[in-house]
Scaffold this motif. Structure first.
Motif, short mmCIF file in Angstrom:
data_model
loop_
_atom_site.label_atom_id
_atom_site.label_comp_id
_atom_site.label_asym_id
_atom_site.label_seq_id
_atom_site.Cartn_x
_atom_site.Cartn_y
_atom_site.Cartn_z
N LEU A 110 3.74 0.56 -9.61
CA LEU A 110 4.39 -0.52 -10.33
C LEU A 110 5.08 -1.44 -9.33
CD1 LEU A 110 6.10 1.47 -13.24
CD2 LEU A 110 3.89 0.29 -13.26
N LEU A 111 4.96 -2.72 -9.56
CA LEU A 111 5.59 -3.72 -8.68
C LEU A 111 6.48 -4.62 -9.50
CD1 LEU A 111 5.86 -5.24 -5.96
CD2 LEU A 111 3.78 -6.52 -6.59
N ASN A 112 7.74 -4.70 -9.10
CA ASN A 112 8.70 -5.59 -9.74
C ASN A 112 9.16 -6.61 -8.69
OD1 ASN A 112 11.00 -6.88 -10.79
ND2 ASN A 112 11.50 -5.11 -12.07
N ILE A 172 0.85 -1.18 0.00
CA ILE A 172 0.00 0.00 0.00
C ILE A 172 0.89 1.24 0.00
CG2 ILE A 172 -1.82 1.27 1.21
CD1 ILE A 172 -2.58 -1.31 2.62
N TRP A 173 0.47 2.24 -0.74
CA TRP A 173 1.10 3.57 -0.66
C TRP A 173 0.19 4.48 0.14
CZ3 TRP A 173 5.86 5.20 -1.85
CH2 TRP A 173 6.63 4.41 -2.73
N MET A 186 -0.09 -8.82 -9.40
CA MET A 186 -0.19 -7.75 -10.38
C MET A 186 1.17 -7.08 -10.51
SD MET A 186 -3.69 -6.07 -8.88
CE MET A 186 -3.92 -4.93 -10.22
N ASP A 187 1.44 -6.43 -11.64
CA ASP A 187 2.67 -5.66 -11.75
C ASP A 187 2.39 -4.17 -11.95
OD1 ASP A 187 3.33 -7.02 -15.08
OD2 ASP A 187 1.80 -5.62 -14.36
N LYS A 188 1.12 -3.83 -12.14
CA LYS A 188 0.78 -2.42 -12.35
C LYS A 188 -0.68 -2.21 -11.93
CE LYS A 188 0.58 1.06 -16.05
NZ LYS A 188 0.85 1.31 -17.50
N ARG A 189 -0.89 -1.06 -11.33
CA ARG A 189 -2.27 -0.69 -11.01
C ARG A 189 -2.38 0.83 -11.12
NH1 ARG A 189 -6.12 -1.75 -5.78
NH2 ARG A 189 -8.06 -1.72 -6.98
N ASP A 230 -3.24 0.62 -3.69
CA ASP A 230 -2.65 -0.64 -3.24
C ASP A 230 -2.41 -1.55 -4.44
OD1 ASP A 230 -5.75 -2.16 -1.92
OD2 ASP A 230 -5.24 -1.33 -3.89
N ILE A 231 -1.62 -2.59 -4.21
CA ILE A 231 -1.34 -3.55 -5.27
C ILE A 231 -1.01 -4.90 -4.64
CG2 ILE A 231 1.13 -2.99 -5.43
CD1 ILE A 231 0.83 -3.40 -8.50
#
Lengths: 111, 113
Positions: free
Chosen positions: A65-67, A34-35, A54-57, A49-50
Motif C-alpha cells: 500500500l502506498l499513501n 520496491i520491497w 498506484m495506491d495498492k498492488r 514493487d509499486i
C-alpha cells in the motif's frame, strides 16, 4: 537527500497471522518503490514493487500500500509462514534506478 | 536462467591492501549497480554502470572504483582498505531502461583485519 526509513525494527508474529511492515519515505520525488526480503547470508530478494500512480498492488500473499499524502508504504503478508522470517527492506528509486534503502525490519515467525 | 553471480563469496584482507570483486549480471541486463551493506543496515549505493559508462556514484571515497566490460560484467575495486570497509558488497543488475527493478546477487563478504 532522500531517506527511506522503517518504523519497527523487529516484528514477531505467529504462523498463520497476517503481518504488516511499515516504511516512511522523505523524498516526494521518488515515484517507484520496491520491497525486498533478505535472508541471513543472502542478497536482497525482490518481493513486490509499486509506482506512485498506484495506491495498492497485490502479489501472491503480499500486498503493498502506498499513501503519498503521508509518504508511507506498507507491506502486508497474509498467512505468514516460518519461511517468511527475514529482514524486509523498502527502497525508493531515484535517478536511473538508484535505490535508497531503509534500515530494515526483522520479521520473526513462530510456529 | 542464472541470476546475478558474484565472486568470491568471502574474502579476508588486511588494512592497506587492495581488493577486486566481480559480478555477472542476468543475461540481457545491461546495467550493473554496486552496494555496500554494513551489518545491521540497509545497502548503500556505490556505483551504477550502463553500457560501460558510469551513470551514478554514491557518497564513497575515491578509493572505490569500478568498471563494466563489453559483456556487461563488472568489477569493483577498493584500494587502501580500512577496517570500516568490512561489509557485504552487493551487485544488482537491471535492464537499464529507466526506473526499474534491480535484482541482487548473493554478495561478497569482505573482512578487513
Amino acid at each position: 537527500g532522500e531517506s527511506v526509513g522503517l518504523h519497527l525494527p523487529t516484528l514477531s508474529v505467529q504462523e498463520g497471522d497476517n503481518s504488516i511492515i511499515n516504511c516512511a519515505y522523505s523524498n516526494s520525488a521518488s515515484d517507484y518503490f520496491i520491497w525486498y526480503k533478505q535472508e541471513s547470508g543472502k542478497g536482497p530478494q525482490f518481493i513486490i514493487d509499486i509506482r506512485s500512480n498506484m495506491d495498492k498492488r497485490q502479489g501472491q500473499r503480499v500486498t503493498v500500500l502506498l499513501n503519498k499524502t503521508v509518504k508511507h508504504l506498507s507491506l502486508q503478508i497474509a498467512a505468514t509462514q516460518p519461511g517468511d522470517s527475514a529482514v524486509y527492506f523498502c527502497a525508493g528509486i531515484s535517478g536511473y534506478s538508484t535505490l535508497t534503502f531503509g534500515k530494515g525490519t526483522m520479521l520473526l515467525v513462530s510456529p | 536462467d542464472a541470476g546475478v553471480t558474484q565472486s568470491p563469496t568471502h574474502l579476508i584482507k588486511t588494512r592497506g591492501q587492495q581488493v577486486t570483486l566481480r559480478c555477472s549480471p542476468i543475461s540481457g541486463h545491461k546495467s550493473v549497480s554496486w552496494y555496500q551493506q554494513v551489518l545491521g543496515q540497509g545497502p548503500q549505493f556505490i556505483f551504477q554502470y550502463y553500457e560501460k559508462e558510469e551513470r551514478g556514484r554514491g557518497n564513497f571515497p575515491d578509493r572505490f572504483s569500478a568498471r563494466q566490460f563489453p559483456n556487461y560484467s563488472s568489477e569493483l575495486n577498493v584500494n587502501a582498505l580500512l577496517l570500516g570497509d568490512s561489509a557485504l558488497y552487493l551487485c544488482a543488475s537491471s535492464l537499464g531502461q529507466g526506473q526499474e527493478t534491480q535484482y541482487f546477487g548473493p554478495g561478497t563478504r569482505l573482512l578487513v583485519l
